[in-house]
Motif scaffolding. Structure first.
Motif, PDB file in Angstrom:
ATOM      1  N   ALA A  51      40.843  61.650  11.561  1.00 24.80           N
ATOM      2  CA  ALA A  51      39.658  61.785  10.712  1.00 24.80           C
ATOM      3  C   ALA A  51      40.037  61.170   9.072  1.00 24.80           C
ATOM      4  CB  ALA A  51      38.966  63.211  10.579  1.00 24.80           C
ATOM      5  N   SER A  52      41.256  61.732   8.741  1.00 24.92           N
ATOM      6  CA  SER A  52      41.524  61.336   7.509  1.00 24.92           C
ATOM      7  C   SER A  52      41.902  59.828   7.392  1.00 24.92           C
ATOM      8  CB  SER A  52      43.007  62.295   6.818  1.00 24.92           C
ATOM      9  OG  SER A  52      42.506  63.627   6.925  1.00 24.92           O
ATOM     10  N   SER A  53      42.706  59.331   8.407  1.00 22.25           N
ATOM     11  CA  SER A  53      42.915  57.916   8.247  1.00 22.25           C
ATOM     12  C   SER A  53      41.903  57.037   8.496  1.00 22.25           C
ATOM     13  CB  SER A  53      44.027  57.627   9.777  1.00 22.25           C
ATOM     14  OG  SER A  53      45.226  58.182   9.162  1.00 22.25           O
ATOM     15  N   GLU A  54      40.835  57.421   9.412  1.00 23.18           N
ATOM     16  CA  GLU A  54      39.564  56.750   9.521  1.00 23.18           C
ATOM     17  C   GLU A  54      38.702  56.751   8.226  1.00 23.18           C
ATOM     18  OE1 GLU A  54      39.097  54.685  12.036  1.00 23.18           O
ATOM     19  OE2 GLU A  54      41.183  55.316  12.722  1.00 23.18           O
ATOM     20  N   ALA A  55      38.747  57.723   7.474  1.00 27.22           N
ATOM     21  CA  ALA A  55      37.855  57.948   6.321  1.00 27.22           C
ATOM     22  C   ALA A  55      38.621  56.684   5.270  1.00 27.22           C
ATOM     23  CB  ALA A  55      37.994  59.147   5.716  1.00 27.22           C
ATOM     24  N   ILE A  56      39.847  56.890   5.095  1.00 26.30           N
ATOM     25  CA  ILE A  56      40.666  56.007   4.056  1.00 26.30           C
ATOM     26  C   ILE A  56      40.289  54.513   4.653  1.00 26.30           C
ATOM     27  CG2 ILE A  56      42.591  55.494   3.274  1.00 26.30           C
ATOM     28  CD1 ILE A  56      41.267  57.936   1.997  1.00 26.30           C
ATOM     29  N   LYS A  57      40.454  54.319   5.776  1.00 29.97           N
ATOM     30  CA  LYS A  57      40.225  52.956   6.493  1.00 29.97           C
ATOM     31  C   LYS A  57      38.868  52.381   6.220  1.00 29.97           C
ATOM     32  CE  LYS A  57      43.582  53.172  10.207  1.00 29.97           C
ATOM     33  NZ  LYS A  57      43.798  53.450  11.464  1.00 29.97           N
ATOM     34  N   GLY A  58      38.004  53.374   6.446  1.00 23.18           N
ATOM     35  CA  GLY A  58      36.435  52.890   5.985  1.00 23.18           C
ATOM     36  C   GLY A  58      36.345  52.628   4.527  1.00 23.18           C
ATOM     37  N   VAL A  59      36.940  53.465   3.523  1.00 22.18           N
ATOM     38  CA  VAL A  59      36.913  53.128   2.089  1.00 22.18           C
ATOM     39  C   VAL A  59      37.521  51.746   1.911  1.00 22.18           C
ATOM     40  CG1 VAL A  59      37.603  53.879  -0.021  1.00 22.18           C
ATOM     41  CG2 VAL A  59      36.792  55.584   1.447  1.00 22.18           C
ATOM     42  N   TYR A  60      38.593  51.347   2.393  1.00 21.55           N
ATOM     43  CA  TYR A  60      39.280  50.240   2.130  1.00 21.55           C
ATOM     44  C   TYR A  60      38.701  48.940   2.605  1.00 21.55           C
ATOM     45  CZ  TYR A  60      43.466  52.784   0.791  1.00 21.55           C
ATOM     46  OH  TYR A  60      44.282  53.591   0.136  1.00 21.55           O
ATOM     47  N   ASP A  61      37.997  49.248   3.913  1.00 17.87           N
ATOM     48  CA  ASP A  61      37.068  48.283   4.773  1.00 17.87           C
ATOM     49  C   ASP A  61      36.035  47.939   3.796  1.00 17.87           C
ATOM     50  OD1 ASP A  61      38.933  47.707   6.817  1.00 17.87           O
ATOM     51  OD2 ASP A  61      37.712  49.059   8.092  1.00 17.87           O
ATOM     52  N   GLY A  62      35.231  48.889   3.250  1.00 12.44           N
ATOM     53  CA  GLY A  62      34.081  48.670   2.636  1.00 12.44           C
ATOM     54  C   GLY A  62      34.306  48.012   1.225  1.00 12.44           C
ATOM     55  N   GLY A  63      35.435  47.873   0.589  1.00  9.07           N
ATOM     56  CA  GLY A  63      35.561  47.241  -0.806  1.00  9.07           C
ATOM     57  C   GLY A  63      36.398  45.953  -0.280  1.00  9.07           C
ATOM     58  N   LEU A  64      37.306  45.721   0.596  1.00 16.97           N
ATOM     59  CA  LEU A  64      37.750  44.545   1.038  1.00 16.97           C
ATOM     60  C   LEU A  64      36.723  43.526   1.599  1.00 16.97           C
ATOM     61  CD1 LEU A  64      41.243  45.614   2.196  1.00 16.97           C
ATOM     62  CD2 LEU A  64      40.714  44.873  -0.028  1.00 16.97           C
ATOM     63  N   ASN A  65      35.913  44.094   2.073  1.00 18.70           N
ATOM     64  CA  ASN A  65      34.708  43.133   2.908  1.00 18.70           C
ATOM     65  C   ASN A  65      33.517  42.770   1.449  1.00 18.70           C
ATOM     66  OD1 ASN A  65      35.555  43.588   5.488  1.00 18.70           O
ATOM     67  ND2 ASN A  65      34.274  45.132   5.955  1.00 18.70           N
ATOM     68  N   GLN A  66      33.415  43.845   0.705  1.00 16.90           N
ATOM     69  CA  GLN A  66      32.594  43.379  -0.498  1.00 16.90           C
ATOM     70  C   GLN A  66      33.429  42.194  -1.140  1.00 16.90           C
ATOM     71  OE1 GLN A  66      29.534  43.797  -1.014  1.00 16.90           O
ATOM     72  NE2 GLN A  66      29.343  43.348  -3.038  1.00 16.90           N
ATOM     73  N   LEU A  67      34.643  42.497  -1.370  1.00 19.60           N
ATOM     74  CA  LEU A  67      35.414  41.152  -2.251  1.00 19.60           C
ATOM     75  C   LEU A  67      35.390  39.674  -1.272  1.00 19.60           C
ATOM     76  CD1 LEU A  67      38.584  43.038  -3.177  1.00 19.60           C
ATOM     77  CD2 LEU A  67      36.758  41.979  -4.490  1.00 19.60           C
ATOM     78  N   LYS A  68      35.431  39.918  -0.315  1.00 23.65           N
ATOM     79  CA  LYS A  68      35.148  38.775   0.724  1.00 23.65           C
ATOM     80  C   LYS A  68      33.861  38.037   0.710  1.00 23.65           C
ATOM     81  CE  LYS A  68      36.432  36.944   5.225  1.00 23.65           C
ATOM     82  NZ  LYS A  68      37.889  36.688   5.200  1.00 23.65           N
ATOM     83  N   THR A  69      32.700  38.890   0.617  1.00 18.84           N
ATOM     84  CA  THR A  69      31.308  38.317   0.047  1.00 18.84           C
ATOM     85  C   THR A  69      31.283  37.925  -1.070  1.00 18.84           C
ATOM     86  OG1 THR A  69      30.534  40.207   1.739  1.00 18.84           O
ATOM     87  CG2 THR A  69      28.997  39.148   0.031  1.00 18.84           C
ATOM     88  N   LEU A  70      31.843  38.647  -2.086  1.00 19.31           N
ATOM     89  CA  LEU A  70      31.954  38.100  -3.649  1.00 19.31           C
ATOM     90  C   LEU A  70      32.507  36.824  -3.428  1.00 19.31           C
ATOM     91  CD1 LEU A  70      32.198  41.503  -5.329  1.00 19.31           C
ATOM     92  CD2 LEU A  70      30.217  40.040  -5.235  1.00 19.31           C
ATOM     93  N   PHE A  71      33.638  36.571  -3.112  1.00 23.95           N
ATOM     94  CA  PHE A  71      34.450  35.475  -3.510  1.00 23.95           C
ATOM     95  C   PHE A  71      34.653  34.341  -2.263  1.00 23.95           C
ATOM     96  CE2 PHE A  71      36.463  38.597  -6.203  1.00 23.95           C
ATOM     97  CZ  PHE A  71      36.615  37.777  -7.150  1.00 23.95           C
ATOM     98  N   GLN A  72      33.703  34.328  -1.322  1.00 26.29           N
ATOM     99  CA  GLN A  72      33.738  33.531  -0.286  1.00 26.29           C
ATOM    100  C   GLN A  72      32.426  32.313  -0.431  1.00 26.29           C
ATOM    101  OE1 GLN A  72      36.276  32.914   1.645  1.00 26.29           O
ATOM    102  NE2 GLN A  72      37.295  34.908   1.165  1.00 26.29           N
TER     103      GLN A  72
END
Length: 165
Positions: free
Chosen positions: A144-165
């Motif tokens: 649960a802890s790892s999945e929560a952090i992975k979710g946080v990172y995916d949210g931010g990194l996916n947003q960066l991809k949207t902003l810079f693609q």
């Protein structure tokens, strides 16, 4: 004598438990972007505005220190109203990286320390790496802890991809 035996047993159990304390969990996520590292760094480097590139963050407030100086403290208010308190532990504009730790918050982790870095990846491209180590916060388990952090990172990194693609 029984009391002494009980105290010795309790001490041995406490010592044994600390020897076998949980090992930290690690999460590393990255995203390749079609923008130069300097452009991406300008967006992600502001410790005082995580909401500029992370959709889960409604507000970032620096409550002590200066945004790009070790020791700065920020409070993140998440879209759902939850709060996360963090302290900047290192900031290096030359190497395009900063590190921070969570001191309190709604995420199911404890002893969390993280680094965000931006690296050049060829002509006009970059890679953002977000990595951390932490322990699960009860009652959460490792998954649960790892999945929560992975979710946080995916949210931010996916947003960066949207902003810079």
């Amino acid at each position: 004598m029984r009391l002494l035996q009980s105290l010795v047993l309790a001490t041995l159990l406490a010592t044994t438990a600390s020897v076998f304390a949980a090992e930290p969990l690690f999460v590393v996520k990255s995203v390749e972007l079609n923008q130069p590292a300097d452009v991406v760094w300008k967006k992600v480097s502001d410790f005082g505005d995580l909401g500029a590139w992370h959709p889960a963050v409604a507000k970032t407030e620096i409550v002590a220190g200066k945004s790009s100086h070790a020791g700065a403290k920020r409070v993140l208010t998440l879209q759902d109203g939850g709060k996360v308190n963090e302290t900047l532990t290192a900031f290096n504009a030359k190497s395009k990286s900063y590190s921070y730790k969570i001191t309190d918050g709604v995420l199911p982790v404890t002893d969390y320390a993280s680094t965000v870095s931006v690296h050049s990846n060829g002509d006009g491209k970059s890679v953002v790496v977000w990595e951390s180590h932490f322990l699960p916060k009860a009652p959460a388990d490792e998954k649960a802890s790892s999945e929560a952090i992975k979710g946080v990172y995916d949210g931010g990194l996916n947003q960066l991809k949207t902003l810079f693609q």
